[in-house]
Design an enzyme around this catalytic site. Structure first.
Site: not given
Length: 222
Positions: A71-72, A75
């Site tokens: 998820h990170e 980004h």
């Protein structure tokens, strides 16, 4: 002597030594937190010990740990695509809270965030925010055949990995798309309400149906 690892380039992205360390710390801390959470906190430590610690930790690291990590990184990938200087930084106090809360039978996990700087349009900012939840939804699809395969071959561990992978990822997508505070949903909605709704509504329906109502991921030996 510094204990920070050297920076390196991985898959075309540069990661500083500090960033690599923070990613590792967040991954391990979340693995431990979710290992405790899924056995009901400190009351279930005996189940972890009986299982030999390594299997339940490996399941947590390969499901919750991977879900948060990718998820990170999503980004970061999109931010770099838009010429941002972007790095993940762990929030050690929140990681500590995640582990402590998991011992009490619930979990609050905010491992840190990808910080980026540079000029962005609202559309670009929205794309960066949306990337994390989208990756979680993709991971839920990836874990689904793992769950099915576990049932077909009669492997409780494989079924558990698949079920928890699906459950954690749909929940993370739904939670992070809530349009409030520092969550991704607020940024996505600020760019495009229709795009936010298309991502948020299915995520919530899946999370409620599979996790809250169906209890997906909460079975198994640990």
């Amino acid at each position: 002597m510094s204990t920070t690892p050297q920076g390196r380039r991985i898959a075309g992205l540069y990661f500083s030594g500090t960033e690599l360390r923070d990613l590792l710390v967040a991954w391990l801390a979340l693995g431990v937190a979710f290992m405790f959470f899924f056995v009901g906190g400190s009351a279930g430590i005996g189940r972890i010990v009986a299982a030999g610690v390594i299997p339940p930790l490996a399941v947590a690291l390969s499901t919750a740990g991977i879900a948060f990590l990718l998820h990170e990184l999503a980004h970061k990938v999109v931010a770099v695509r838009y010429d941002q200087v972007a790095e993940f930084r762990a929030d050690t106090s929140m990681l500590f809270l995640a582990v402590m809360s998991s011992l009490l039978g619930f979990i609050f996990a905010a491992p840190g965030a990808v910080h980026h700087r540079g000029r962005l349009t609202p559309r670009e900012h929205g794309h960066i925010a949306l990337a994390g939840p989208v990756v979680n939804l993709v991971l839920a699809v990836v874990f689904l055949p793992v769950m099915v395969a576990g049932g077909l071959v009669g492997s409780p561990i494989l079924s558990l990995v698949g079920a928890r992978g699906v459950a954690i990822n749909v929940f993370l997508a739904a939670f992070n798309l809530i349009p409030y505070g520092p969550l991704d949903g607020k940024t996505v909605m600020g760019w495009s309400t229709p795009v936010w709704a298309v991502a948020f509504v299915p995520s919530v329906l899946l999370a409620v149906g599979l996790v809250v109502v169906g209890g997906l991921g909460f079975g198994g030996p640990f």
